[in-house]
Structures are given as C-alpha cells and as structure tokens.
Scaffold this active site. Structure first.
Site, PDB file in Angstrom:
ATOM      1  N   HIS A 258       0.864  -1.188   0.000  1.00  0.00           N
ATOM      2  CA  HIS A 258       0.000   0.000   0.000  1.00  0.00           C
ATOM      3  C   HIS A 258       0.901   1.237   0.000  1.00  0.00           C
ATOM      4  O   HIS A 258       1.538   1.567   1.001  1.00  0.00           O
ATOM      5  CB  HIS A 258      -0.897  -0.010   1.230  1.00  0.00           C
ATOM      6  N   ASP A 260       0.937   5.236  -0.646  1.00  0.00           N
ATOM      7  CA  ASP A 260       0.230   6.486  -0.895  1.00  0.00           C
ATOM      8  C   ASP A 260       0.980   7.288  -1.955  1.00  0.00           C
ATOM      9  O   ASP A 260       2.179   7.532  -1.821  1.00  0.00           O
ATOM     10  CB  ASP A 260       0.131   7.313   0.391  1.00  0.00           C
ATOM     11  N   ASP A 370      -7.949   2.393   1.664  1.00  0.00           N
ATOM     12  CA  ASP A 370      -7.601   3.452   2.634  1.00  0.00           C
ATOM     13  C   ASP A 370      -8.365   4.742   2.307  1.00  0.00           C
ATOM     14  O   ASP A 370      -7.795   5.817   2.304  1.00  0.00           O
ATOM     15  CB  ASP A 370      -6.097   3.705   2.579  1.00  0.00           C
TER      16      ASP A 370
END
Length: 377
Positions: A258, A260, A370
């Site tokens: 994951h 960002d 998220d």
C-alpha cells in the site's frame, strides 16, 4: 499437570532472537565503499555513475533530511566460498523497529540497471561467487515524519525547515555467506509460533505446536545453528503439514504494497519508493515462482514506465505470466469523500484505459483500502 507454557514460549522468543536469527549469515568480509553526496535533488543514474566518489567506511554519517547519497561498493568473493551462497549485506543505519519511515536504497549494477531495493526488512543483494562486486546504492535519507505522537507538527516536512544535519550512520557493507537452511528454520519457527499464539489455550493443536517447537529447540545445537538446522526443522515438519479441521477455511495470500501516491513525503520520493518496491517484488518473483502480487494505481505503473523502463519490462513479463496482477480501475487510490461523481468517473476512465492499453486487461474491481469512507457519488 505442570503448565510450562510460559517458560517454553519465552524460550522460543529468546533462542530465535539471540541465536537463530544472528546465525543467518556465516563468515563475512567488509566491502570497499565510496560515497557521493548529491548536492540537491535526486539525479538520474547516469549522472551518479559518472560522479566523483570519495572513500568512506561503516560508521560515517550521511544524509540530511530528504537528501540522497550514492554509495559505490566494490570487492570480491573469497575463493574458498565458491560453493556457498553469498550476499552483499547492506545496513544504511536502519532502525529495525519499522519497515518504513526511514532511510532506504535502490541498488544498481554498473551499467545502470536496477537490481533491487534495500530497507530495514530486506538488506541483501545476491552475489555470484565467480565475479567481482561492483554495485551502486542510491540511498534516500528520508526522515521519520510520523514521530511520537504521530501526525504531530514537525519541521521535517519541508527541506527549508528540516535542517542539514545528517540523520544516519552507515553500519555495514559486508560480503557474507548466507545460510539458506537457517532462513528456512527461521520461517518454520515463526509460522509455527505465530499460529500457536493465535489459538486458544484449550485447543489441542496449540499444545501440539508448542511441543513440536520445544523438540525443535532441543535438537538444535545453538553453538552451530547452520549445522543442525535441518534436524530442528524435521521436528516441525508434521505439525506444519497437518491441515486444520475439515470445516476450516482455505486461505490464499496475494502480496500487495500500500503506497500512498502523496502523503508525508515529496512526490518525487513516491516515484522512487514505487521503483524500490517493484524491484524487490520482481526479484522475489524470480526466486519464488509461486509468488503472486497485486498492484493498484495506474499512475504508479505509469511512473515506472516513464522513469524506470527496465523495471517496467519486468512488470510486463510477470503480468503476461499472470503473476503480477493490476487491480482497481482508478488512476490513483482516490479519496471518495471530497470528489464529485464526475471526478470519480474520470479516475476510472483514465485508469481502466491505461490497464487496457498497456496490458490488455479489463479491470473489474475497485481497490480502495484506505479511503476513509464512501460518498454518495
């Protein structure tokens, strides 16, 4: 009956930490290391290869916040290790407590080809015993923005206020013998131990695992872990091969990172982070044919295509083989609270078109791990 569970569990922790993990590597010799500190923003690998390097050694400070240093590593594998598995072990000054939010590196060959990333949980580069070592490490001095308590105000978020004092000191650039049997033993113990601790105290399988782990440690001579690792693993083979009860679920694990695209670091650092991560994944895929990995966010794959074509070619090969799975139809993992319906529709328009044009894949799922909520749009 005497309940010695706490004693045995404490023994497992201690022997794994103090004896088995340190035995992962055998003999080691230091490599020769030189450094070039980039005066400003990161540079292309072609610039770094032609830079003027100066000698350095383990223990030297490097890396102001958000700075970059290139390390040139040279050496040779001792002739007596010709039959061994040998690795370059890199420690840029890692804090082992967390896998991220600190320094990381991307390793290159002398021709500018990326090899793999190095970070606190992945510090190695496999070497060939029949060739001299010549590798370059692009080291990113990323500061720990989270701090304690997390999300507090910090001057580290901007280079103008972060200061220029070095954040890290190198620890090691060592050529070392790698013990695969010790690595396998570590994995077996960790799986058995973690499964055991998740089961209720009254579950019979918990005690089967506990006793198997105890027998494994009894068989292990901690004075020479590598020589006795296979004997210890044999004590765990049956309990690890034993299936759960007939009504239990069957679980398949697919790798994912994951990342960002924009958070607590400069956007250019996201691009480098993606490259380091995908280099690691594709290197692992080469060694482990059973590994399957899912990656979202077309934007990040587009960065690889434009900035790291060698890495992107590996991605395309693994996508074609069905092991590197593009998921989610959005250009980035979008926030879904603030954008309107038109903005979200365009995320899918651009994202799905990229996957179709680049890989011939029609993605049919949304990937929002998220998003902090879902809007009416």
């Amino acid at each position: 009956m005497h309940d010695d569970r706490a004693l045995v569990e404490g023994r497992i922790d201690r022997v794994l930490r103090e004896r088995i993990r340190p035995a992962l590597y055998g003999p080691r010799v230091p490599a020769e290391v030189e450094v070039w500190h980039v005066p400003g923003e990161p540079v292309p690998v072609s610039v770094a290869l032609a830079a003027d390097y100066v000698p350095t050694s383990a223990g030297e400070a490097w890396g102001p916040p958000w700075g970059t240093s290139w390390f040139r590593v040279t050496g040779s594998v001792p002739a007596e290790w010709s039959a061994e598995v040998v690795e370059l072990v890199v420690d840029l000054g890692f804090d082992g407590a967390t896998p991220g939010f600190q320094c990381e590196g991307l390793v290159y060959r002398a021709d500018g080809t990326p090899v793999k990333g190095v970070h606190p949980r992945n510090r190695w580069v496999r070497l060939r015993a029949d060739e001299d070592v010549l590798l370059y490490v692009e080291a990113a001095a990323n500061p720990d923005i989270m701090g304690y308590p997390p999300f507090g105000a910090t001057p580290l978020g901007d280079r103008a206020t972060a200061g220029s004092a070095p954040l890290y000191r190198t620890v090691a650039f060592d050529i070392a013998v790698y013990h695969q049997n010790v690595a396998d033993l570590i994995a077996d113990i960790e799986v058995a131990d973690q499964l055991m601790r998740q089961l209720p105290a009254g579950d019979a399988r918990r005690w089967e695992l506990l006793r198997a782990l105890e027998r494994a440690l009894d068989r292990l001579d901690v004075r020479d872990v590598a020589a006795h690792a296979l004997d210890a693993r044999a004590c765990l083979a049956d309990v690890l091969a034993s299936p759960a009860n007939a009504s239990a679920h069957r679980v398949s694990a697919v790798g994912h990172a994951h990342i960002d695209s924009a958070w607590l670091w400069p956007l250019r650092e996201t691009v480098r982070k993606v490259a380091r991560t995908v280099c690691d994944v594709t290197a692992l895929m080469d060694d482990h044919p059973e590994l399957v990995y899912a990656m979202s966010q077309a934007q990040q794959l587009a960065w690889l295509r434009d900035e790291y074509p060698d890495v992107y070619s590996r991605v395309r090969a693994h996508v074609a083989a069905g092991r590197f799975i593009p998921v989610g139809g959005m250009w980035v993992e979008s926030d879904t609270n603030m954008p309107g319906g038109e903005a979200l529709a365009r995320q899918f328009t651009y994202g799905k078109r990229f996957y179709l044009d680049e890989f011939g894949i029609e993605t049919r799922e949304v990937w929002l791990p998220d998003s902090f909520g879902y809007s009416a749009a």
